[in-house]
Design a protein around this motif. Structure first.
Motif, mmCIF file in Angstrom:
data_model
loop_
_atom_site.group_PDB
_atom_site.id
_atom_site.type_symbol
_atom_site.label_atom_id
_atom_site.label_comp_id
_atom_site.label_asym_id
_atom_site.label_seq_id
_atom_site.Cartn_x
_atom_site.Cartn_y
_atom_site.Cartn_z
ATOM 1 N N ASP A 281 -0.228 7.460 4.046
ATOM 2 C CA ASP A 281 0.959 7.323 3.175
ATOM 3 C C ASP A 281 0.576 6.329 1.925
ATOM 4 O OD1 ASP A 281 2.354 9.161 4.547
ATOM 5 O OD2 ASP A 281 3.522 7.758 5.634
ATOM 6 N N LEU A 282 -0.011 5.057 2.320
ATOM 7 C CA LEU A 282 -0.256 4.203 1.484
ATOM 8 C C LEU A 282 -1.430 4.732 0.322
ATOM 9 C CD1 LEU A 282 -0.510 0.960 3.522
ATOM 10 C CD2 LEU A 282 1.281 1.621 1.964
ATOM 11 N N LEU A 283 -2.486 5.141 0.967
ATOM 12 C CA LEU A 283 -3.363 5.997 0.179
ATOM 13 C C LEU A 283 -2.921 7.111 -0.794
ATOM 14 C CD1 LEU A 283 -6.330 5.926 -0.755
ATOM 15 C CD2 LEU A 283 -6.721 7.868 0.904
ATOM 16 N N ALA A 284 -1.946 7.984 -0.419
ATOM 17 C CA ALA A 284 -1.112 8.966 -1.193
ATOM 18 C C ALA A 284 -0.379 8.203 -2.409
ATOM 19 C CB ALA A 284 -0.470 9.924 -0.516
ATOM 20 N N THR A 285 0.129 7.205 -2.007
ATOM 21 C CA THR A 285 0.834 6.398 -2.971
ATOM 22 C C THR A 285 0.030 5.965 -4.114
ATOM 23 O OG1 THR A 285 2.506 5.637 -1.405
ATOM 24 C CG2 THR A 285 2.503 4.307 -3.535
ATOM 25 N N VAL A 286 -1.340 5.180 -3.717
ATOM 26 C CA VAL A 286 -2.274 4.805 -4.618
ATOM 27 C C VAL A 286 -2.749 5.968 -5.505
ATOM 28 C CG1 VAL A 286 -4.521 3.773 -4.681
ATOM 29 C CG2 VAL A 286 -2.994 2.693 -3.308
ATOM 30 N N LEU A 287 -3.247 6.968 -5.067
ATOM 31 C CA LEU A 287 -3.720 8.193 -5.785
ATOM 32 C C LEU A 287 -2.711 8.982 -6.689
ATOM 33 C CD1 LEU A 287 -5.862 9.814 -2.983
ATOM 34 C CD2 LEU A 287 -6.649 8.225 -4.792
ATOM 35 N N GLU A 288 -1.601 8.861 -6.180
ATOM 36 C CA GLU A 288 -0.504 9.161 -7.180
ATOM 37 C C GLU A 288 -0.049 8.532 -8.262
ATOM 38 O OE1 GLU A 288 1.147 12.176 -7.412
ATOM 39 O OE2 GLU A 288 0.051 12.959 -5.389
ATOM 40 N N GLY A 289 -0.209 7.308 -8.273
ATOM 41 C CA GLY A 289 -0.033 5.975 -9.394
ATOM 42 C C GLY A 289 1.601 5.830 -9.270
ATOM 43 N N GLY A 290 2.109 5.206 -10.318
ATOM 44 C CA GLY A 290 3.443 4.844 -10.255
ATOM 45 C C GLY A 290 3.628 3.299 -9.998
ATOM 46 N N THR A 291 4.966 3.087 -9.843
ATOM 47 C CA THR A 291 5.169 1.496 -9.795
ATOM 48 C C THR A 291 4.820 0.962 -8.371
ATOM 49 O OG1 THR A 291 7.442 2.298 -9.188
ATOM 50 C CG2 THR A 291 7.198 1.773 -11.405
ATOM 51 N N HIS A 292 4.870 1.716 -7.317
ATOM 52 C CA HIS A 292 4.445 1.251 -5.910
ATOM 53 C C HIS A 292 2.726 1.241 -5.846
ATOM 54 C CE1 HIS A 292 8.688 1.134 -5.176
ATOM 55 N NE2 HIS A 292 8.750 2.429 -5.540
ATOM 56 N N ALA A 293 2.074 1.942 -6.746
ATOM 57 C CA ALA A 293 0.809 1.979 -6.349
ATOM 58 C C ALA A 293 0.010 0.663 -6.430
ATOM 59 C CB ALA A 293 0.045 3.076 -7.610
ATOM 60 N N PRO A 294 0.215 -0.308 -7.109
ATOM 61 C CA PRO A 294 -0.302 -1.731 -6.915
ATOM 62 C C PRO A 294 0.085 -2.207 -5.626
ATOM 63 C CG PRO A 294 0.461 -1.378 -9.206
ATOM 64 C CD PRO A 294 0.931 -0.178 -8.415
ATOM 65 N N GLN A 295 0.965 -2.086 -5.190
ATOM 66 C CA GLN A 295 1.278 -2.974 -3.889
ATOM 67 C C GLN A 295 0.705 -2.173 -2.780
ATOM 68 O OE1 GLN A 295 2.675 -5.881 -3.487
ATOM 69 N NE2 GLN A 295 2.306 -5.581 -1.332
ATOM 70 N N ALA A 296 0.579 -0.709 -2.819
ATOM 71 C CA ALA A 296 -0.048 -0.021 -1.814
ATOM 72 C C ALA A 296 -1.401 -0.337 -1.713
ATOM 73 C CB ALA A 296 0.353 1.578 -2.236
ATOM 74 N N ALA A 297 -1.987 -0.545 -2.848
ATOM 75 C CA ALA A 297 -3.495 -0.862 -3.048
ATOM 76 C C ALA A 297 -3.861 -2.312 -2.343
ATOM 77 C CB ALA A 297 -3.984 -1.093 -4.671
#
Length: 527
Positions: A281-297
């Motif tokens: 889920d975290l990797l999908a968030t990173v790859l999709e971009g958006g506001t939550h991507a930096p925190q997921a990274a």
């Protein structure tokens, strides 16, 4: 009750052999017991550890490797691991044959620390695998497999049919020998659900309250024809489910401990599955971009250095019926391979594609890693990997994924024989794929020379389209083009005149030639 080591050399070769290690010298006995991991130190004489795997960190060359094999043999080691490539002829092969110690080669670029951790992890899992006593069934499977393997192993240990159930009574897995149980159990397995009336009866008897309150197994009698023993599976303070065994009487102390260890293993597996899903889920968030991507990274540990995205999929018609399973196996192998190269790699299967974020200094290095992995698994599984551009910051990983997806599309299309590529390596072919998509989506197929030739060939069973393609591909060299389609040059010249007339194309016009070349490389919609 005794605990017997189950880790064997064959298990290590199966799990790590496709990506990290290979047999260089000696006969690898798959059944040879492996007991631990030692790191060689020329200034320190380690304690004797029969069955150990010795990591030859910093050992290079035939002479030092042969000396390491002799030293390992004195310790009773099962194998040594040295960095590939190694000259295995002469002294190395002789030492391996003389001592019976297998020499394994570690792939270039892999981290010794990661390999040591992976080996110890495999050994730890296997130590949990088989626990039993005098009553242990012959041939019981290790508990480290999937849920059905765990159910079968537990049934062997406890001599009774087993089910693994969630909190709602849904059957997640079951063992063999269910025909030895009663009608209620058989109905439960067939429906994959405990009957509602049995759930109510268990609730009224306080069975669930006792089960979820206690750490030890609970004996339940009077609900069905045969008694049951059940134990809750917990993760922290949460009840995940339970294991149920059909028995004739309460369990002995040894079997009680065996059931408790089975529940502990299931808890471990569930925790690992939950962690895997979280990382996906975290990797999908990173790859999709958006506001939550930096925190997921940040949570994945990917924010400290540049990285690129790898996208892997399995091709080949022979894998079509089992593509998901094949993709899962090769994805696990890729994850293991990358983890040994860099500890901060993140990988997960998303939408049928396995994505990995590899911290690296360049996309060229990412391509080399992909090619090395595909080279190690060979042609057994027809996998391809697209490599995205280098992302200096986590926010740029979305673009790297797009590149990797576009390259992956080309690799799976048959337009190239490559198995790994960056977008820049297959950029023209990627544009052709996108034009083909547009044609199919918008039914945008303009009339033109190639379209007319294809229609004429279909109607008259001719090969004028192939003639034009050969002529354009050889830059108008008639003898070479004629050889390519296996006809006489004079016959080729006749066909060339004929196709120009049928298609209405001026072969002397460079724009007309370019348009024809482009249309020849586009796939018609619905082809």
């Amino acid at each position: 009750m005794t605990e017997q080591p189950r880790a064997v050399l064959g298990r290590i070769l199966n799990d790590l052999g496709s990506t990290l290690i290979e047999v260089l010298a000696g006969e690898a006995d798959p059944a040879r017991t492996v007991t631990g991991v030692l790191i060689q130190d020329p200034l320190d004489e380690p304690a004797r550890l029969p069955g150990a795997v010795v990591l030859g960190v910093g050992v290079y060359g035939a002479g030092p490797v042969a000396a390491l094999v002799d030293r390992a043999a004195k310790l009773g080691a099962a194998a040594v691991v040295v960095r590939s490539p190694v000259p295995v002829y002469g002294s190395v092969s002789e030492a391996a044959a003389r001592t019976g110690v297998t020499v394994l080669g570690l792939t270039p670029g892999a981290s010794w620390a990661q390999v040591a951790a992976l080996l110890r992890s495999l050994l730890a899992v296997d130590e949990l695998g088989t626990v039993g006593g005098p009553d242990e069934a012959d041939g019981a499977e290790p508990l480290a497999g999937d849920l059905f393997a765990l159910a079968n192993a537990t049934a062997g240990l406890l001599d009774g049919p087993v089910t693994v159930e969630d909190r709602g009574g849904r059957v997640l897995a079951f063992s063999s020998r269910q025909d030895e149980a009663d009608e209620d159990r058989i109905a439960t397995v067939l429906d994959r659900q405990v009957p509602a009336e049995k759930l109510r009866a268990l609730e009224e008897r306080g069975a669930f309250q006792a089960l979820y309150r206690k750490e030890e197994p609970v004996f339940v009698d009077g609900i069905s024809d045969k008694p049951r023993v059940a134990i809750a599976v917990r993760a922290g303070g949460e009840i995940l489910g339970s294991i149920w065994v059909v028995v004739d009487a309460p369990l002995s102390a040894d079997r009680t401990q065996a059931l408790q260890e089975a529940a502990n293993l299931l808890r471990r597996r569930t925790g690992e599955d939950a962690e895997r899903r979280l990382r996906a889920d975290l990797l999908a968030t990173v790859l999709e971009g958006g506001t939550h991507a930096p925190q997921a990274a940040v949570r994945l540990g990917l924010s400290a250095q540049p990285a690129c995205v790898l996208a892997l999929s399995v091709t080949g018609e022979q894998y079509a019926p089992d593509r998901v399973a094949a993709g899962h196996r090769v994805a696990e192998a890729l994850t293991l391979h990358l983890a040994a190269i860099h500890p901060r790699t993140a990988a997960a299967a998303i939408g049928g594609v396995t994505y990995a974020v590899l911290p690296t200094g360049s996309d060229e290095q990412g391509l080399r890693v992909a090619e090395a992995f595909l080279g190690r698994i060979g042609a057994r599984v027809p996998a391809v990997i697209g490599v995205g551009r280098l992302a200096a910051r986590p926010v740029e990983l979305r673009r790297s994924r797009t590149d990797a997806d576009r390259a992956l599309r080309v690799l799976g299309s048959g337009r190239t024989q490559r198995r790994a590529a960056r977008l820049s390596d297959v950029y023209a072919a990627s544009l052709l794929e996108e034009l083909t998509d547009r044609m199919a989506a918008e039914d945008d197929l303009p009339d033109g020379p190639v379209i007319r030739l294809r229609a004429y060939d279909a109607e008259h069973n001719t090969a004028l389209t192939d003639t034009l393609d050969a002529w354009l591909s050889t830059f108008g060299d008639v003898p070479a083009a004629a050889a390519a389609v296996h006809i006489h040059p004079n016959t080729f010249r006749y066909r060339l005149k004929r196709l120009a007339m049928v298609a209405g194309i001026d072969l002397g016009d460079p724009e007309a030639r370019f348009e024809a070349m482009l249309q020849l490389r586009l796939r018609p919609p619905h082809s």
